[in-house]
Scaffold this motif. Structure first.
Motif, PDB file in Angstrom:
ATOM      1  N   VAL A 165       0.863  -1.282  -0.040  1.00  0.00           N
ATOM      2  CA  VAL A 165       0.078   0.077   0.017  1.00  0.00           C
ATOM      3  C   VAL A 165       0.813   1.272   0.043  1.00  0.00           C
ATOM      4  CG1 VAL A 165      -1.493   1.177   1.473  1.00  0.00           C
ATOM      5  CG2 VAL A 165      -2.147  -1.101   0.956  1.00  0.00           C
ATOM      6  N   VAL A 166       1.733   1.185   0.805  1.00  0.00           N
ATOM      7  CA  VAL A 166       2.672   2.449   0.985  1.00  0.00           C
ATOM      8  C   VAL A 166       3.580   2.659  -0.404  1.00  0.00           C
ATOM      9  CG1 VAL A 166       4.812   3.503   2.072  1.00  0.00           C
ATOM     10  CG2 VAL A 166       2.914   2.243   3.334  1.00  0.00           C
ATOM     11  N   LEU A 167       4.340   1.630  -0.961  1.00  0.00           N
ATOM     12  CA  LEU A 167       5.011   1.754  -2.036  1.00  0.00           C
ATOM     13  C   LEU A 167       4.043   2.189  -3.313  1.00  0.00           C
ATOM     14  CD1 LEU A 167       7.530  -1.076  -1.753  1.00  0.00           C
ATOM     15  CD2 LEU A 167       7.868   1.444  -1.267  1.00  0.00           C
ATOM     16  N   SER A 168       2.772   1.538  -3.329  1.00  0.00           N
ATOM     17  CA  SER A 168       1.878   1.854  -4.570  1.00  0.00           C
ATOM     18  C   SER A 168       1.491   3.346  -4.485  1.00  0.00           C
ATOM     19  CB  SER A 168       0.655   1.111  -4.505  1.00  0.00           C
ATOM     20  OG  SER A 168      -0.006   1.608  -3.258  1.00  0.00           O
ATOM     21  N   LEU A 187      10.931   4.733  -2.191  1.00  0.00           N
ATOM     22  CA  LEU A 187      11.374   5.283  -1.013  1.00  0.00           C
ATOM     23  C   LEU A 187      12.541   4.784  -0.443  1.00  0.00           C
ATOM     24  CD1 LEU A 187       7.748   4.957   0.923  1.00  0.00           C
ATOM     25  CD2 LEU A 187       8.804   6.990   0.057  1.00  0.00           C
ATOM     26  N   SER A 188      13.663   5.502   0.203  1.00  0.00           N
ATOM     27  CA  SER A 188      14.545   5.151   0.864  1.00  0.00           C
ATOM     28  C   SER A 188      14.127   4.045   2.037  1.00  0.00           C
ATOM     29  CB  SER A 188      15.497   6.048   1.478  1.00  0.00           C
ATOM     30  OG  SER A 188      14.896   6.668   2.638  1.00  0.00           O
ATOM     31  N   GLY A 189      15.298   3.459   2.440  1.00  0.00           N
ATOM     32  CA  GLY A 189      14.790   2.190   3.649  1.00  0.00           C
ATOM     33  C   GLY A 189      14.573   3.210   5.027  1.00  0.00           C
ATOM     34  N   ASP A 190      14.958   4.177   5.004  1.00  0.00           N
ATOM     35  CA  ASP A 190      14.619   4.995   6.325  1.00  0.00           C
ATOM     36  C   ASP A 190      13.335   5.451   6.060  1.00  0.00           C
ATOM     37  OD1 ASP A 190      15.820   6.085   8.803  1.00  0.00           O
ATOM     38  OD2 ASP A 190      14.992   7.720   8.103  1.00  0.00           O
ATOM     39  N   ALA A 211      11.845  -3.470  -6.700  1.00  0.00           N
ATOM     40  CA  ALA A 211      13.079  -3.023  -6.899  1.00  0.00           C
ATOM     41  C   ALA A 211      13.609  -2.198  -5.619  1.00  0.00           C
ATOM     42  CB  ALA A 211      13.327  -2.156  -8.137  1.00  0.00           C
ATOM     43  N   SER A 212      15.029  -2.263  -5.498  1.00  0.00           N
ATOM     44  CA  SER A 212      15.678  -1.498  -4.447  1.00  0.00           C
ATOM     45  C   SER A 212      16.260  -0.223  -4.875  1.00  0.00           C
ATOM     46  CB  SER A 212      16.469  -2.484  -3.577  1.00  0.00           C
ATOM     47  OG  SER A 212      17.306  -2.989  -4.466  1.00  0.00           O
ATOM     48  N   ARG A 213      16.766   0.533  -3.894  1.00  0.00           N
ATOM     49  CA  ARG A 213      17.802   1.710  -4.007  1.00  0.00           C
ATOM     50  C   ARG A 213      17.113   2.752  -5.040  1.00  0.00           C
ATOM     51  NH1 ARG A 213      24.072  -0.127  -3.742  1.00  0.00           N
ATOM     52  NH2 ARG A 213      23.894  -0.975  -1.615  1.00  0.00           N
ATOM     53  N   PRO A 214      15.954   3.382  -4.795  1.00  0.00           N
ATOM     54  CA  PRO A 214      15.423   3.195  -3.771  1.00  0.00           C
ATOM     55  C   PRO A 214      14.390   2.142  -3.920  1.00  0.00           C
ATOM     56  CG  PRO A 214      14.313   4.875  -4.752  1.00  0.00           C
ATOM     57  CD  PRO A 214      15.798   4.492  -5.627  1.00  0.00           C
ATOM     58  N   TYR A 215      13.460   1.572  -2.792  1.00  0.00           N
ATOM     59  CA  TYR A 215      12.432   0.700  -2.761  1.00  0.00           C
ATOM     60  C   TYR A 215      11.279   1.265  -3.628  1.00  0.00           C
ATOM     61  CZ  TYR A 215      15.398  -1.592   0.775  1.00  0.00           C
ATOM     62  OH  TYR A 215      16.314  -2.360   1.690  1.00  0.00           O
TER      63      TYR A 215
END
Length: 464
Positions: free
Chosen positions: A257-260, A266-269, A303-307
């Motif tokens: 939900v957050v990433l959508s 978003l960064s890891g933090d 994906a990562s960096r950022p997520y």
């Protein structure tokens, strides 16, 4: 000042204006009051900056290191219009000893180009690619404030909140995704006092509109594979990806939900703050959850960096929001099947849940349609909603409605009577019974599509 969005009227003395602004800035940082003639847009930005904990002697932090910056820029939607930015602004920046800068929706600078000597001076205040120049990180500045207020902004000299930036003048305009209306970032021109002119503000605004027009002509930069996420009225969301239905755990539901809602990533933090109110939770815990989510959905979605998500994930909550924003209240009510992940206590989910349900029920009360009010009032999440029952009683004064309202007021101990206002009525519903107010969280701005609490990321913070 005839136009509050223009920093310096034609014919005004820049040196005198700088002296006045410096005195006003010192007054604000000392006692918290904003004297005249500080423009209202600047005064409001100073107050937001102070509330975010920005200090006048602070500096920007580099959040995207060199090895991450290239990949992030390549995948950002504004990369597609960088040739246009360079064509329209490159010569102007170079000849005028200015800088062309482009930031993302979080105020992170992705490109900074222009006059060589000016770039060297800008480097000394960390006005460099990868640095975060959001308003809540470094205070009032054109790109960060343009993203914060979603309109073109000009910032002159001591209008900047941080003192080391006060020798500069800048103008920036937000750039939107023409297909969704989402703010993608901002385009900025930065330099000396010569930019304190109405033309510079109009110039960046015209460039931003040209970029949006070009993006509209291009195919949406989304991969062919798309997914849908059902998260309303259920604690564990269901993901449909490539025709396959995946039942998610509560934590994985929160992550998607957050990433959508943040296709830029978003960064890891940032993600850690969005999901965990407990500051003792470590990045290792989050990385383990993300690894399990990748195994569940397949390696291509996350994906990562950022997520970030590599496919467009359309959630049912977003559908309701979009219908509500366009005034399609009936369609929004019918699409709303319950609170967003009602059992979740993740800070950003709580904020999103309350904002969605609160916005929907406020629209219902304002609109006053008896059928829609009845639909909400008789749903599990609305059966104890005093305000909605009172609105329903006003437009449908039947005995059953009044009986239910009277019983509810007695049960909850709220004042009764026509037109009375509840002191304890629900604020949007996470289930049955009186709704308790949710505690404050560290990263409320993520839910508002803004930026995290100042100082929550960057060097010395938790790694992404």
């Amino acid at each position: 000042m005839t136009d509050t969005w223009v920093a310096l009227e034609p014919g005004a003395d820049p040196a005198e204006r700088v002296r006045v602004l410096r005195r006003a800035h010192e007054t604000f940082t000392a006692v918290g009051t904003v004297p005249r003639p500080v423009r209202s847009v600047v005064a409001e930005s100073w107050r937001r900056s102070a509330r975010a904990g920005v200090g006048p002697d602070g500096t920007a932090r580099v959040e995207l290191a060199e090895d991450d910056l290239g990949a992030f820029r390549a995948e950002h939607p504004l990369a597609r219009v960088m040739p246009l930015f360079r064509e329209l602004m490159g010569t102007f920046a170079a000849d005028g000893e200015h800088l062309l800068a482009v930031c993302d929706a979080h105020g992170r600078l992705l490109w900074v180009e222009g006059h060589t000597a000016t770039r060297r001076r800008a480097d000394r205040m960390n006005f460099v690619p990868g640095a975060r120049w959001s308003e809540c990180a470094v205070g009032t500045n054109a790109p960060g404030t343009a993203v914060a207020v979603d309109r073109p902004v000009q910032v002159f000299a001591a209008e900047h909140f941080i003192r080391r930036v006060q020798p500069w003048t800048c103008a920036a305009a937000p750039v939107h995704d023409p297909h969704t209306g989402r703010v993608l970032g901002a385009v900025d021109i930065t330099g000396g006092d010569r930019l304190a002119h109405p033309h510079s503000l109009g110039f960046v605004q015209a460039v931003a509109r040209a970029a949006e027009a070009q993006l509209a002509l291009l195919a949406p930069p989304h991969p062919a594979t798309a997914a849908s996420l059902s998260a309303l009225g259920r604690d564990e969301a269901e993901l449909v990806l490539d025709g396959r239905r995946v039942r998610l755990s509560r934590r994985h539901s929160e992550i998607l939900v957050v990433l959508s809602r943040h296709p830029e990533g978003l960064s890891g933090d940032e993600l850690l703050c969005a999901l965990y109110a407990d500051e003792s939770v470590t990045p290792v815990t989050l990385r383990a959850e993300l690894a399990r989510l990748r195994r569940l959905t397949g390696p291509g979605l996350l994906a990562s960096r950022p997520y970030r998500l590599t496919a467009v994930v359309e959630s049912d909550a977003t559908v309701v929001e979009r219908r509500l924003e366009t005034g399609a209240l009936t369609a929004a009510v019918h699409a709303y099947t319950g609170p967003l992940l009602p059992g979740s206590q993740a800070p950003t989910i709580v904020r999103l849940r309350e904002r969605l349900s609160g916005g929907l029920r406020a629209a219902l009360v304002t609109h006053g349609d008896p059928d829609l009010l009845a639909t909400w009032a008789r749903a599990p999440w609305g059966e104890d909603d005093v305000e909605v029952w009172r609105a329903l009683a006003a437009v449908r004064p039947t005995a059953p409605v009044h009986d239910r309202l009277a019983a509810l007021e007695a049960e909850l101990g709220v004042p009764a009577g026509p037109g009375g206002q509840s002191r304890r009525g629900p604020a949007g519903g996470t289930g049955r019974g009186p709704v308790q107010r949710t505690r404050n969280v560290r990263l409320s701005s993520l839910a508002a599509e803004s930026c995290p609490t100042a100082g929550s990321a960057g060097p010395g913070g938790r790694p992404g």
